[in-house]
Each structure stands twice: as structure tokens, then as C-alpha cells.
Design an enzyme around this catalytic site. Structure first.
Site, PDB file in Angstrom:
ATOM      1  N   TYR A 145       0.899  -1.131   0.072  1.00  0.00           N
ATOM      2  CA  TYR A 145      -0.028   0.044   0.040  1.00  0.00           C
ATOM      3  C   TYR A 145       0.995   1.137   0.035  1.00  0.00           C
ATOM      4  CZ  TYR A 145      -3.573   3.394   1.762  1.00  0.00           C
ATOM      5  OH  TYR A 145      -4.457   4.206   2.036  1.00  0.00           O
ATOM      6  N   LYS A 204       0.949   4.168  -2.920  1.00  0.00           N
ATOM      7  CA  LYS A 204       0.710   5.629  -2.590  1.00  0.00           C
ATOM      8  C   LYS A 204       1.650   6.513  -2.518  1.00  0.00           C
ATOM      9  CE  LYS A 204      -3.706   5.044  -1.663  1.00  0.00           C
ATOM     10  NZ  LYS A 204      -4.780   5.572  -2.389  1.00  0.00           N
TER      11      LYS A 204
END
Length: 300
Positions: A157, A161
Site C-alpha cells: 500500500y 501510494k
């Protein structure tokens, strides 16, 4: 100061069937935008579209997978068929597959990167020519503190991101002359993705609506460009990537030992600056070397 409105504008919000995406869609619609409500859960997308329509707005539910280019292109075409333009893209869709890196299945790493980063790129690509031809567009990426600062158990993640900020950093340069501004939202809110992770007293403060207020600012005609806006619990801040001034080492001192010895000077925050493109670093380094060596560089 005039109210921020989106009358006669068309917005696409991905992952808008619940959580932040839902409040983003409702917020844009409440200020006049016609909205494509995208969510892979078709029932959720339809429910949010109905909320908008019941409030007097215009919305179309869409269940495209943002990681599949054919589905993304069809989603954008549905906006063009219905309303003839796309003014705003909010790349909000995302998933979590949290595990420590040692235990993480690399298929989950790939899936998270595909949805967050590739999905954002595919959606931006699908609207890019439309926005360029009409001379106007607002694209908002969604990053996370996990991507900017790291978070245990979120290597996939965090990588995805962080990647969307790099995507913003280039697209904002390429789109500016065509009236396209690209910014990034870093939200902190109580959604399904944060449920069970924090005490209820904290969650009560972290309303999605407070984050959406920041999102609407980035969608506005007077939005900034290349801004990472952090929003959560009614607090707002900006993340800026800076580079220290650094040092120059003579050719005979360009060794790993000399670099290690100079690390405190290299890390000195005095004189640090925000660079706005990759050539900014190259130019700074070359000038520092030339100044130390007494070399006159060509002007410009």
C-alpha cells in the site's frame, strides 16, 4: 470569497460506493456537478447515485474495475455520451492487503499496486485527451501517510501510494499548459478501511466530510497545482518534498568514506529547497561542482 461551485461540470469519482468516495461524490453533486459514481460493487454505486438523484442532482452508476483499461475507457465514454465532457477525475478507488513484508504474498503486493497506482494512471490516461482538447481539467490522486512516511505491514500500500505522488509530479507539468491541474489528497478518515484500528474517540473526530472539504478545494477552477493536501479530523496541512543544499566533494574525495564523513553536512536542513522537476537537482549539482572547480557554465 465566492462559493466553490461545479455547475455544468462532469466529475468521475472512483471507489465512490462507500466511505470517502461516497462523500466525495455527494459533495461534488451538492455543488452542481454531474457525477459518474464508480464502484466495483454495483449495488453500492447505484445506491449513491440514487442519493444524488433524490437530492435533485444528476448521477450515473458505474461498476468498472479501474485496473482494466477497457472498462475504464467505457466508463469515461459513458460520461461523454451522457454529458459531452469530463472536467474532474478523483482517483479514490483502493484496497488493502496488509501483512508484514516477510509474510506478504507478492500477488497481494502486485494487486494493491495495480489498483492504486496503475488504476490511477489508467483513469488519468482515459480522460487526458478530453481534458486537453477542452482546455480544462482537474485530476486528484489519493495518497496516504503510509506512502509518504511508511507504516508497518503496508509495504504494498505504501509503495502504491507513494507512486501516485510521483505520477502527479509529472502530470502536473505536462498538463499545465492545457489547463489541466493535478493534485493529491492525503486523507485520514473513519471508513471501512480504518474500522477496528483506532479507538472510537478518535474515529468520531475523523469524519469523511471533513476530508471531502479538502477534496473539493483541489477540484476547483482556482485549485493549486502539484499540491499534496493532507486532511483529517478537521485539520489541514501540506506535505512538501524538500532537498538539502548538500555538499561538493573534489574528485579525489569522491569516495564512500568521504561521503559518510560528510553525512551531517549533507543532511543539514539549512538552505534546503523544493525542486519542481528532475532537472532542478541536476542543475543544482552541476552548478555546485562548477562553482567549486572555477568553471564558467553557459548562461540559461
Amino acid at each position: 470569497m465566492s462559493d466553490i461551485r461545479f455547475d455544468n461540470q462532469v466529475a468521475i469519482i472512483t471507489g465512490a460506493g462507500q466511505g470517502l468516495g461516497r462523500t466525495h461524490a455527494l459533495g461534488l453533486a451538492s455543488r452542481g456537478a454531474k457525477v459518474i459514481v464508480n464502484d466495483m460493487n454495483a449495488d453500492n454505486a447505484q445506491a449513491v447515485s440514487k442519493e444524488i438523484e433524490d437530492a435533485g442532482g444528476l448521477a450515473i452508476a458505474n461498476s468498472a474495475n479501474v485496473a482494466e483499461i477497457d472498462q475504464v475507457q467505457a466508463m469515461v465514454q459513458s460520461a461523454m455520451d451522457a454529458w459531452g465532457r469530463v472536467d474532474i477525475l478523483v482517483n479514490n478507488a483502493g484496497i488493502l492487503r496488509d501483512k508484514s513484508f516477510a509474510k506478504m504474498d507478492m500477488a497481494d503486493f502486485e494487486l494493491v499496486v495495480k489498483v492504486h497506482l496503475l488504476g490511477s494512471a489508467l483513469c488519468a490516461k482515459a480522460v487526458w485527451d478530453i481534458m486537453r482538447d477542452q482546455g480544462y481539467g482537474r485530476i486528484v490522486m489519493t495518497t496516504s501517510s503510509s506512502g509518504m512516511y511508511g507504516n508497518f505491514g503496508q509495504a504494498n500500500y505504501g509503495a502504491a501510494k507513494c507512486g501516485v505522488t510521483g505520477l502527479m509530479n509529472t502530470l502536473c507539468l505536462e498538463g499545465e499548459r492545457s489547463g489541466i491541474k493535478v493534485n493529491t489528497l492525503s486523507p485520514t478518515a473513519f471508513t471501512q478501511m480504518t474500522d477496528g484500528l483506532l479507538p472510537q474517540e478518535m474515529l468520531d473526530l475523523m469524519t469523511p466530510e471533513s476530508v471531502t472539504a479538502g477534496l473539493l478545494t483541489l477540484c476547483d477552477k482556482d485549485a493549486p497545482n502539484r499540491t499534496i493536501l493532507c486532511a483529517g479530523a478537521g485539520a489541514y496541512a501540506r506535505t512538501v518534498i524538500h532537498e538539502t543544499d548538500g555538499v561538493y566533494l573534489k574528485p579525489e574525495d569522491q569516495t564512500p568514506e568521504a561521503i559518510r564523513a560528510q553525512m551531517d553536512s549533507i543532511s543539514d536542513l539549512n538552505g534546503m529547497e523544493m525542486l519542481t522537476n528532475g532537472w532542478g537537482q541536476t542543475g543544482k549539482f552541476v552548478k555546485k561542482a562548477a562553482d567549486n572547480l572555477g568553471i564558467d557554465l553557459p548562461k540559461g
